[in-house]
Each structure stands twice: as C-alpha cells, then as structure tokens.
Enzyme design. Structure first.
Site, mmCIF file in Angstrom:
data_model
loop_
_atom_site.group_PDB
_atom_site.id
_atom_site.type_symbol
_atom_site.label_atom_id
_atom_site.label_comp_id
_atom_site.label_asym_id
_atom_site.label_seq_id
_atom_site.Cartn_x
_atom_site.Cartn_y
_atom_site.Cartn_z
ATOM 1 N N CYS A 286 -17.159 85.633 21.713
ATOM 2 C CA CYS A 286 -15.967 85.718 21.793
ATOM 3 C C CYS A 286 -15.560 84.789 21.394
ATOM 4 C CB CYS A 286 -15.778 85.902 23.245
ATOM 5 S SG CYS A 286 -15.771 88.305 23.105
ATOM 6 N N CYS A 442 -18.301 71.522 11.692
ATOM 7 C CA CYS A 442 -17.305 72.551 11.816
ATOM 8 C C CYS A 442 -16.502 72.536 13.341
ATOM 9 C CB CYS A 442 -18.008 73.694 12.133
ATOM 10 S SG CYS A 442 -19.786 73.635 13.594
#
Ligand code: ZN
Length: 484
Positions: A286, A442
């Site tokens: 998630c 990232c």
C-alpha cells in the site's frame, strides 16, 4: 475468443489494459497468445520451462484449472480467463461455558442482536465467550477492531508494534489525528474500549515472528489476518494450520480486495492458493502502490462478518471460495478454491511441520527497527542527498534522473531531475550518455536501486543511487518538499 482479465498488479505489463481478448483452443494457447501480445507478461506468468508460476492462479470462468493443467483445459468462445496473483487481508467456538451470562446492561446493549433468532441469547453468549486475535490494527484492523468490539466479542487480542503516522489517517479510521505518533495498539485499544467497556483487550505489542507466533495464537479461537506483508501472511497461515485455527483472510490493493477463510475444517489454506510468494517488488505494498481509503473498510467488514458467522455457527462460511471485490466496477466475483493435496503444510505429504524463516522464504530483508535508514552509512554505488545538493549548487556536470511515476512527480520533485519512470528505463537508455555521471532517485531508494542495476547491466559505469530518495531530500535538504 476468450477474454483474459488482467489484475491491477500485472497491468503494468499490458499497457494498463484490464482485459485482453485472445483466441486459442486451450487455456495454454490463450495465455501464449496473451504473452505474445504482451511479452513482458511472460516471465510474470511462466517459469523458464513454460510452467505456470505458482504465485499466479489461473481460472477458466470460476474454475481453478491448476489440477487439470492449462494445456488440457479447452476454451470456448466467450469464456473468461482470470489471472489471480497473490496480493502485500460450523462454529469455531464450542458452546459457551455455563458461567458466561449477560448482565442487564449487556442485554440492553445487544438487544438488536438478541431479537434475531439466529443470534439470540445463546449466540450473544458465544460472542462473549469468543477469543479473537486481530493481527494488525491498520487498514483492515481498523474496521475489524471497531465492529468486533461493538458486536460483543468477549476477548480480542491485538498484535501491532507500529506507530500512528499521518499517512495512515486516510483509511485507518480507528486512529485519530491526535493519535499521530502514538502506538497503534494503545490508540486502537482506547477506541475499542470506548465503544464497549465489557470487552477484554490483550495487547501483544510485538512483531509476530516464528519464535512467538504459536505461543500468541494458541489461546485464541480464531485469527483475523489484517497484515500488509507476505512474510507475516505466510507466518499467520502456517501457525493457524499447525494449531488448527481458522484464519479469516483479507487483502487490498488500490481498488481491489480479496477475502476468504483459510484452514477451516479441511478447507484450503493460503499455501494451497499461493504455494510461494511473488518475487520481492512485483506486487507493491500500500505504501508503494497506494490504496483507496474506503477499500479496507469494505474488505475488513467482510472479514468481520465471517468472524461473527464462524463464532455463531450460522450461514455459509467463505471457505473454499475466494471473494474478489472490484471497487471501480463495483462488482464481486467468487472463485472456487480447492485444497491442494500436495500443499506443503496442509496436504497429504507435509514437508513443513514447524514455523520457518518467513523473511528468507519471501526473499525480503528482515526489518530492523533499531537502525533508521537515514542514519545508516552510504554504501558503494550510493550517494547521500546532501552530496547531491552540493553537486547541484556547485554546478557539477551530472545527470539527475527521477524514476518515479508522473503522478508522483506532480506531488513533489527536484527541478533539475529528468523523469524516466522505472518501467521505461530499459527502453530509453539511448537518451542517456554512458560517459556522464548519473545519479538516480525515486521515493525512498528502492526503485532507483533497480534502475541503477538496469543501467549498470547495460554498460553504464558512473551510476549512483541517491540514498533514501526524495523522502531523504525532504528530511535533510529541503523541508518545503512535501512527503507522501
Ligand atoms: Zn494448504
């Protein structure tokens, strides 16, 4: 022609398509046709020997084709082939002992239960006598904890060692804004006790491990799995099978959820469904992939419903059936689940007779709560965020690449960075100069490490991974950058 339904985690390999129409006389031919249209899917679905991978199940309409085999299963026009990968979700209780009684307060509190014939005084006493272990007090654990407390379960054990974070509040409705920074177990216990002071809560403020799981689980009638990672899912499954406890399973990803009841009276277990976990990184958590905040409410309440039904011994339990929920299409589908006779833990020839090392089994490193990532030293091939900032300030010649997705770039970015999402890196190497110094970042450093590997594999030698990603940048360089 058969329609192949592509689940969300695999859509990254089909150009975001959720279904693909393919011709073929057998399921095997259909899947071969699918992977020739979308070659990147091939290694996700098949092993090098062309066998189906065991963390992806294939259904023809609602039938599991694994035991018949993909090449022996014919398809007809209009058939639906579903790929279902694993996604990082009678009465179980004997008659209540005679000493369990309901007080006048409890009779009033539970009156809407008591007037249903299927529950009645006897059923409410069963709920009061029941002992349920809730593993996790996050997305799924929140609705589970609130409703199971309200329903009158007598004893609920909570397992969690996490702390409430701002990013939890979008879905973990058992925690409030003022609870941020508090231990989840304290926050959850307070809400549950507030709803029902008759409830006894047992706190297990630990990470569930192979060493403590059997000891913790053994005192409960059933276990509800509200975890968010594969090692704990396999651990909960194996411990439930070894102890003979039903395991009420739920899992969620973006807009989709799954639920079923494992290890119940001869029914299948999680390993029957998924003998092995997906390779690390294939199925995002998630935290990486996102989740619609409402979704864990829906799936958690399906789990709560099954829990109450199992305790009362009413209705038809979700055993041997995998319920799939698609919030965007607002559709439920149900697939049959069979017990795998070769299952290593619940099959006829068991090879697993005790708990194992689940982090090793799932190929993920053991989380180390003692050492925060930012404090650990920069290793070979990595560069610290402050050093990247200094290089930018000095005007050093180097290329900064951001391998996140465009919607993440919109949330926050380092203006000097060139956006090349990880999935496009291999195709866009021609845009990069092999003689240049390259720094890749990232969100947290995981995807950029993969991108560094791709570049190094293609002969780029001066590539470094920005340690900790843009989250570390927000912490140590520019606090105005929002974290997400
Ligand atoms: Zn099994």
């Amino acid at each position: 022609m058969a329609k192949v339904l592509i689940p969300t985690p695999l859509r990254q390999f089909t150009g975001k398509l959720d279904s693909v129409t393919v011709s073929g006389a057998t399921v095997g031919e259909v899947l071969n046709g699918l992977t020739s249209q979308h070659p990147e899917l091939r290694r996700q679905i098949f092993t090098d020997e062309g066998k189906l991978r065991s963390f992806v199940n294939v259904y023809l309409n609602d039938e599991d084709i694994r035991y018949l085999g993909k090449d022996a299963t014919p398809t007809a026009d209009g058939d639906t082939v579903s790929l279902v990968p694993s996604i990082a979700g009678g009465s179980a209780v004997a008659a209540p002992p005679e000493e369990v009684t309901l007080s006048k307060d409890e009779i009033l509190r539970y009156s809407r239960h008591l007037i249903i014939p299927e529950v009645g005084i006897e059923g409410q006493k069963k709920l009061k006598a029941a002992k349920v272990l809730l593993v996790g007090t996050g997305g799924l654990g929140a609705p589970l904890g609130l409703y199971l407390a309200a329903a009158g379960i007598g004893k609920i054990g909570l397992v969690d060692f996490d702390v409430v974070d701002f990013t939890n509040l979008q879905r973990q409705v058992i925690h409030s804004t003022k609870d941020v920074g508090r231990n989840k177990i304290d926050s959850a216990a307070e809400k549950m006790q507030g709803i029902n002071p008759h409830l006894e809560i047992v706190r297990h403020e630990v990470a569930l491990t192979s060493e403590n799981a059997l000891e913790i689980l053994k005192d409960y009638d059933l276990v509800v799995d509200g975890t968010d990672n594969f090692p704990t899912r396999y651990l909960v499954n194996d411990a439930c099978v070894l102890l003979g406890k039903p395991n009420v399973y739920g899992s969620i990803f973006r807009f989709e959820g799954q639920s079923t009841v494992f290890a119940y009276e001869g029914g299948p277990c999680y390993r029957c469904l998924y003998p092995e976990p997906p390779p690390p990184g294939l199925v995002p958590s998630c935290a990486e992939g996102g989740v619609l905040g409402i979704l864990p409410g829906t799936i958690g309440l399906i789990q709560a419903t099954e829990t109450v039904k199992l305790i009362l011994g009413i209705g038809e339990p979700l055993v041997g059936r995998l319920l799939l929920y698609d919030a965007l299409g607002m559709r439920f589908r149900e697939l049959k689940l069979r017990k795998n006779p070769e299952c290593p833990i619940c099959g006829e020839h068991r090879t697993i007779t005790k708990l194992i090392d689940y982090h090793q089994f799932c190929g993920v490193p053991q989380p180390n709560a003692q050492a925060p990532a930012q404090e650990s030293k920069v290793s070979e091939g990595e560069i610290d965020v402050k050093e990247v900032k200094a290089m930018l300030d000095r005007g050093d010649s180097f290329v900064l690449i951001d391998v996140r997705e465009p919607h993440e770039y919109q949330i926050c970015n380092i203006p000097a960075a060139k956006l090349i999402p990880l999935g496009q890196v291999a195709q866009r190497l021609n845009e990069l100069d092999k003689s240049a110094d390259i720094v890749i970042h990232c969100k947290s450093g995981i995807r950029s490490a993969k991108a560094c590997g791709i570049l190094r594999g293609a002969g780029f030698e001066r590539v470094r991974n920005m340690k900790g990603g843009i989250l570390a940048w927000a912490d140590h360089v520019d606090p105005s950058v929002p974290k997400y």
